[in-house]
Design an enzyme around this catalytic site. Sequence first.
Site, PDB file in Angstrom:
ATOM      1  N   THR A 190     -35.607  22.233 -26.925  1.00 38.73           N
ATOM      2  CA  THR A 190     -35.941  23.603 -26.489  1.00 38.73           C
ATOM      3  C   THR A 190     -35.561  23.701 -25.013  1.00 38.73           C
ATOM      4  OG1 THR A 190     -38.211  22.857 -26.057  1.00 38.73           O
ATOM      5  CG2 THR A 190     -37.816  23.992 -28.137  1.00 38.73           C
ATOM      6  N   PHE A 193     -45.573  13.333 -26.433  1.00 35.51           N
ATOM      7  CA  PHE A 193     -45.761  13.111 -24.992  1.00 35.51           C
ATOM      8  C   PHE A 193     -44.908  11.956 -24.473  1.00 35.51           C
ATOM      9  CE2 PHE A 193     -49.749  14.713 -26.849  1.00 35.51           C
ATOM     10  CZ  PHE A 193     -49.862  15.897 -26.158  1.00 35.51           C
ATOM     11  N   LEU A 194     -43.853  11.576 -25.201  1.00 39.11           N
ATOM     12  CA  LEU A 194     -43.122  10.359 -24.800  1.00 39.11           C
ATOM     13  C   LEU A 194     -42.390  10.547 -23.479  1.00 39.11           C
ATOM     14  CD1 LEU A 194     -39.804  10.599 -25.306  1.00 39.11           C
ATOM     15  CD2 LEU A 194     -40.474  10.360 -27.666  1.00 39.11           C
ATOM     16  N   ARG A 195     -42.310   9.424 -22.756  1.00 36.43           N
ATOM     17  CA  ARG A 195     -41.530   9.384 -21.518  1.00 36.43           C
ATOM     18  C   ARG A 195     -40.211   8.695 -21.807  1.00 36.43           C
ATOM     19  NH1 ARG A 195     -45.358   5.432 -18.618  1.00 36.43           N
ATOM     20  NH2 ARG A 195     -45.406   4.785 -20.789  1.00 36.43           N
ATOM     21  N   GLU A 196     -39.123   9.193 -21.241  1.00 39.01           N
ATOM     22  CA  GLU A 196     -37.853   8.480 -21.375  1.00 39.01           C
ATOM     23  C   GLU A 196     -38.017   7.125 -20.707  1.00 39.01           C
ATOM     24  OE1 GLU A 196     -34.414  10.720 -20.247  1.00 39.01           O
ATOM     25  OE2 GLU A 196     -35.192  12.513 -21.208  1.00 39.01           O
ATOM     26  N   CYS A 233     -37.580  17.504 -19.152  1.00 39.96           N
ATOM     27  CA  CYS A 233     -38.887  18.053 -19.541  1.00 39.96           C
ATOM     28  C   CYS A 233     -39.606  18.797 -18.428  1.00 39.96           C
ATOM     29  CB  CYS A 233     -39.784  16.931 -20.061  1.00 39.96           C
ATOM     30  SG  CYS A 233     -39.272  16.352 -21.671  1.00 39.96           S
ATOM     31  N   LYS A 241     -34.362   9.316 -13.256  1.00 38.99           N
ATOM     32  CA  LYS A 241     -35.320   8.245 -12.971  1.00 38.99           C
ATOM     33  C   LYS A 241     -34.696   6.943 -13.464  1.00 38.99           C
ATOM     34  CE  LYS A 241     -38.135   8.271 -17.154  1.00 38.99           C
ATOM     35  NZ  LYS A 241     -39.476   8.430 -17.700  1.00 38.99           N
TER      36      LYS A 241
HETATM   37  C1  UDX Z   1     -42.226  13.547 -18.776  1.00 40.00           C
HETATM   38  C2  UDX Z   1     -43.710  13.260 -19.076  1.00 40.00           C
HETATM   39  O1  UDX Z   1     -44.143  12.137 -18.316  1.00 40.00           O
HETATM   40  C3  UDX Z   1     -43.883  12.992 -20.563  1.00 40.00           C
HETATM   41  O2  UDX Z   1     -45.247  12.782 -20.862  1.00 40.00           O
HETATM   42  C4  UDX Z   1     -43.346  14.196 -21.342  1.00 40.00           C
HETATM   43  O3  UDX Z   1     -43.459  13.981 -22.728  1.00 40.00           O
HETATM   44  C5  UDX Z   1     -41.884  14.461 -20.970  1.00 40.00           C
HETATM   45  O4  UDX Z   1     -41.773  14.634 -19.564  1.00 40.00           O
HETATM   46  P1  UDX Z   1     -40.035  12.054 -18.453  1.00 40.00           P
HETATM   47  O5  UDX Z   1     -39.277  13.329 -18.278  1.00 40.00           O
HETATM   48  O6  UDX Z   1     -39.463  10.986 -19.329  1.00 40.00           O
HETATM   49  O7  UDX Z   1     -41.485  12.354 -19.055  1.00 40.00           O
HETATM   50  O8  UDX Z   1     -40.216  11.442 -17.011  1.00 40.00           O
HETATM   51  P2  UDX Z   1     -41.408  11.008 -16.047  1.00 40.00           P
HETATM   52  O9  UDX Z   1     -41.585   9.559 -16.088  1.00 40.00           O
HETATM   53  O10 UDX Z   1     -42.594  11.855 -16.255  1.00 40.00           O
HETATM   54  O11 UDX Z   1     -40.749  11.387 -14.631  1.00 40.00           O
HETATM   55  C6  UDX Z   1     -40.355  12.720 -14.361  1.00 40.00           C
HETATM   56  C7  UDX Z   1     -39.766  12.846 -12.992  1.00 40.00           C
HETATM   57  O12 UDX Z   1     -40.774  12.756 -11.998  1.00 40.00           O
HETATM   58  C8  UDX Z   1     -38.718  11.803 -12.613  1.00 40.00           C
HETATM   59  O13 UDX Z   1     -37.651  12.463 -11.977  1.00 40.00           O
HETATM   60  C9  UDX Z   1     -39.456  10.890 -11.662  1.00 40.00           C
HETATM   61  O14 UDX Z   1     -38.594  10.272 -10.750  1.00 40.00           O
HETATM   62  C10 UDX Z   1     -40.387  11.859 -10.974  1.00 40.00           C
HETATM   63  N1  UDX Z   1     -41.612  11.249 -10.420  1.00 40.00           N
HETATM   64  C11 UDX Z   1     -42.522  10.663 -11.230  1.00 40.00           C
HETATM   65  C12 UDX Z   1     -41.860  11.314  -9.043  1.00 40.00           C
HETATM   66  O15 UDX Z   1     -41.053  11.855  -8.271  1.00 40.00           O
HETATM   67  N2  UDX Z   1     -43.019  10.790  -8.558  1.00 40.00           N
HETATM   68  C13 UDX Z   1     -43.954  10.204  -9.345  1.00 40.00           C
HETATM   69  O16 UDX Z   1     -44.976   9.752  -8.825  1.00 40.00           O
HETATM   70  C14 UDX Z   1     -43.688  10.134 -10.734  1.00 40.00           C
END
Ligand code: UDX
Length: 434
Positions: A85, A150-153, A261, A324
């Site tokens: 989406t 809620f999965l994280r990559e 996301c 990330k």
């Molecule tokens: C996120 C949510 O964590 C997850 O639960 C949801 O299902 C999908 O979106 P994701 O996109 O895989 O997961 O990445 P995440 O680990 O959450 O990081 C997102 C972004 O935030 C990254 O760019 C990361 O670098 C940044 N980040 C994260 C920060 O800048 N600071 C932090 O403290 C944590």
Amino acid sequence: MRLSVIGTGYLGATHAAAMAELGHEVVGVDADPRKVEALSRGEVPFYEPGLAELIASHTASGRLTFSEDIGAVADCDVHFVCVGTPQASASPAADLSQVDAAVEALAKSMRPDTVVVGKSTVPVGTAQRLRAELREATAGQARLVWNPEFLREGFAVEDTLRPDRIVVGVDDDRDAEVVADIYRTQISQGTPFLVTDYATAELVKVAANSFLATKISFINAMSEICDATGADVTTLAHAIGLDERIGRRFLRAGIGFGGGCLPKDIRAFMARADEMGVGESLAFLREVDRLNLQQRDTAVRMAAELLDGSLTGARIAILGVAFKPDSDDVRDSPALSIAAALHLKGAEVVVHDPRAGANAQRAYPTLNYVDSADEALRDADLTMLLTEWQEYRDLDPTRTAEQVARPAVFDGRNVLDAESWRRAGWTYRGVGVR
Ligand code: UDX
């Protein structure tokens, strides 16, 4: 049980493999024949640690198959909708065309008395609408459940096999039993299983992502204050995080959040709230988004400062462009957007990323991509660490100083030990750190 999974991107491929691991028979359906072919051979078209092994083990066991034919859902009891989406091209709202198409196709091909489980992230109200459409197409027989993911990559397999919680939105409590049967193993291991109405289930997902995004923008706002006052944001985050009510996680200051996301989910949430006439309640999310994008401008400004004001012709080593570490995803990546902005301002940008180089090159073909950090660092006037891959965290400041033209580093993720880099002769700048 026999399950189908519609859509085999990050979410669907991982979900399909995890369901096979839980003992179900699963068919993953995707309209893209290349994806189906690769997955059937046990190959994953993106980088996700542990996923290829899990898929290969279950394609070998026969519990997991892939097909481009939606007709393959005909003998399944439950169908998971796992399509994307993305942000719509002409607005901040979510583009639901893939979800709509998947449900329409399912309604035509599935046994009418089966259960559809939505996992895609959708604006609140979507499940109610889809339920009505599904019931109409199946003479009132099909049922719909909303079960956000809620999965994280980078941790997709772990998060799917051992989730923090399972949330199911239903309009009839009996449907929750069907979903509980599918997740029986996890529930018996203690995973909380929450049954709600549709709207609450849809909101749990976007509320969680909004909260996470807010935490990050909060600490990034604090980093600006730290910069202005000489305070240190890492120590600040540690100290406030020791209060259990606050918690230390998601308080890492830096160049901000990106990915497929958080950015699009908070925008879609705001757009939906506007539609419902409650946009004011989410006004703070506009600020969260703005602060997040501001971090990218700050990084470009700091680069110019480290180069004595002039970006033109400066050679800049960009270490990391994935949104990330442990991911090859560059969707809405702050690192890649900073690299592109520096290039547009006349810098010679040399980019390295252990995994995301090819995807970045497709998105921004005009940057100079190299195969190793050593190549990127060679003769650099400025080094910018923008994605905290372990290999960059492990860089030896003394050896690295010998490779570059000028020992100046911008640590966009606050992961280098400032003191040892300075001792090795570097001018070091982080985000809100001393
Ligand atoms: C996120 C949510 O964590 C997850 O639960 C949801 O299902 C999908 O979106 P994701 O996109 O895989 O997961 O990445 P995440 O680990 O959450 O990081 C997102 C972004 O935030 C990254 O760019 C990361 O670098 C940044 N980040 C994260 C920060 O800048 N600071 C932090 O403290 C944590």
